[in-house]
Motif scaffolding. Structure first.
Motif, PDB file in Angstrom:
ATOM      1  N   SER A 266      51.990  39.482 -10.046  1.00  0.00           N
ATOM      2  CA  SER A 266      50.656  39.704 -10.615  1.00  0.00           C
ATOM      3  C   SER A 266      50.430  38.831 -11.839  1.00  0.00           C
ATOM      4  N   ASP A 267      51.383  38.795 -12.752  1.00  0.00           N
ATOM      5  CA  ASP A 267      51.237  37.973 -13.962  1.00  0.00           C
ATOM      6  C   ASP A 267      51.071  36.502 -13.594  1.00  0.00           C
TER       7      ASP A 267
ATOM      8  N   HIS B 185      47.570  35.913 -12.098  1.00  0.00           N
ATOM      9  CA  HIS B 185      46.517  35.936 -13.119  1.00  0.00           C
ATOM     10  C   HIS B 185      46.583  34.707 -14.025  1.00  0.00           C
TER      11      HIS B 185
ATOM     12  N   GLU C  79      44.585  32.339 -12.218  1.00  0.00           N
ATOM     13  CA  GLU C  79      43.173  32.736 -12.280  1.00  0.00           C
ATOM     14  C   GLU C  79      42.540  32.283 -13.598  1.00  0.00           C
ATOM     15  N   ARG C  80      43.301  32.357 -14.690  1.00  0.00           N
ATOM     16  CA  ARG C  80      42.772  31.939 -15.982  1.00  0.00           C
ATOM     17  C   ARG C  80      42.600  30.420 -16.066  1.00  0.00           C
TER      18      ARG C  80
ATOM     19  N   VAL D  64      41.976  37.073  -8.194  1.00  0.00           N
ATOM     20  CA  VAL D  64      43.168  37.897  -7.982  1.00  0.00           C
ATOM     21  C   VAL D  64      42.743  39.334  -7.726  1.00  0.00           C
TER      22      VAL D  64
ATOM     23  N   ASP E 102      44.471  42.988  -7.411  1.00  0.00           N
ATOM     24  CA  ASP E 102      45.668  43.820  -7.562  1.00  0.00           C
ATOM     25  C   ASP E 102      45.425  45.137  -6.846  1.00  0.00           C
TER      26      ASP E 102
END
Length: 333
Positions: free
Chosen positions: A48-49, A52, A55-56, A63, A65
């Motif tokens: 997940s990290d 993301h 995504e940034r 993303v 979750d």
């Protein structure tokens, strides 16, 4: 609107996800024309990290979750938000040949068919061997009606793009909390799609040789109830085609794929040491398949399946010794 939505189902994919996403975002053309939907399916590592962080950095990445629901669940979630004219699935441990993918997406810009497919590389990580895999019995670049699809032509999750609106409008859903949904993904949309084209661009790199993959027989035996669930779902789909009097070629194509899946279900028992309860399970399965005359006849062409049927599963352990000798000496199933 982007021309292509790329759905990346990801479960504990921290080790692989960077290679997957980098093979796409390293191209400005792909960033401009594709959206990437990373579906984090309840991962417990850094997936997940990592997702993301992409995504940034990139405006074309979304993303999602969600709680763990399996591969089909990840695809279902991605399709729900896909906005591209077409969509395709890229598994998080696979990647694309960037320059070939660029060429393929260029083709999508002017495409006006419901299914667009491509060639792929099978990459065996335990031997570092790469084998190009074509789509058989199809002339590259020629548009075919869906009813013309040859039985031998294998469209797969890794090599197809579907027209998003048709898939979404027909509310196609894959089984969740279940492995082996790839064939559902391929077959369910076919009765709604009118035509397809295959290009000879080698786009996708499909990772094989990982002992943890769900497609090896030991893993399949452990997860045999997942496999059975998919078989039953596809039998229902097959029955619906017959009731709806679908085109004969489409029924034959579906039959051919389901026959392979049914054989695999027998083989996952044959390839493992099983107890009497497991043999009873297999007998029940055989009685279900017997209700589908064409499927029963075609699966009976397998020497090993025919062997246990002839003896009505009596002396199963002895029959399996014979089967394994057949496999060892001739590699014949």
């Amino acid at each position: 609107m982007k021309i292509l939505s790329i759905i990346v189902p990801a479960y504990n994919a921290e080790k692989y996800l960077t290679k997957c996403i980098d093979s796409i975002v390293c191209s400005g053309f792909l960033v401009d024309n594709c959206e990437i939907i990373i579906v984090n399916d309840g991962s417990t590592d850094g997936t997940s990290d990592l997702a993301h962080s992409y995504e940034r950095r990139y405006g074309n990445i979304i993303v999602i979750d969600k709680a763990n629901g399996g591969h089909g669940s990840g695809i279902n979630a991605g399709v729900t938000v896909a906005s591209g004219k077409y969509f395709k699935v890229i598994d998080s441990d696979d990647w694309v040949v960037t320059e070939n993918f660029e060429k393929f997406v260029h083709r999508l810009l002017s495409a006006d068919v419901d299914i667009v497919a491509h060639y792929q590389n099978n990459v065996y990580e335990n031997t570092n061997q790469t084998i190009a895999k074509k789509v058989e019995k199809i002339e590259p670049g020629q548009i075919y009606a869906i009813e013309e699809i040859p039985e031998e032509t294998l469209l797969g999750l890794s090599n197809v793009c579907f027209r998003t609106s048709i898939y979404q409008n027909n509310n196609i859903k894959l089984d969740e909390k279940c492995f082996y949904v790839d064939l559902e993904y391929i077959l369910y949309p076919l009765k709604f799609m009118k035509n397809f084209v295959v290009y000879d661009d080698i786009v996708y790199c499909y990772r094989l040789g990982n002992p943890n993959q769900s497609v090896n027989y030991k893993s399949m035996y452990k997860n045999r109830y997942h496999h059975l669930k998919v078989v039953n779902s596809l039998l229902e789909f097959y029955s619906s085609l017959i009731v709806e009097k679908a085109n004969g070629n489409l029924i034959a194509y579906t039959e051919n794929i389901i026959v392979g899946l049914i054989k695999a279900h027998y083989y996952l028992y044959f390839s493992n040491n099983v107890n009497s309860e497991d043999v009873s399970e297999l007998k029940v399965f055989d009685s279900i398949i017997k209700k589908y005359c064409n499927l029963y006849e075609k699966t009976g062409k397998s020497k090993s399946i025919n062997l246990v049927r002839v003896f009505r599963f009596h002396g199963y352990k002895i029959l399996m010794k014979i089967y394994r000798k057949m496999i060892a000496s001739k590699n014949v199933k």
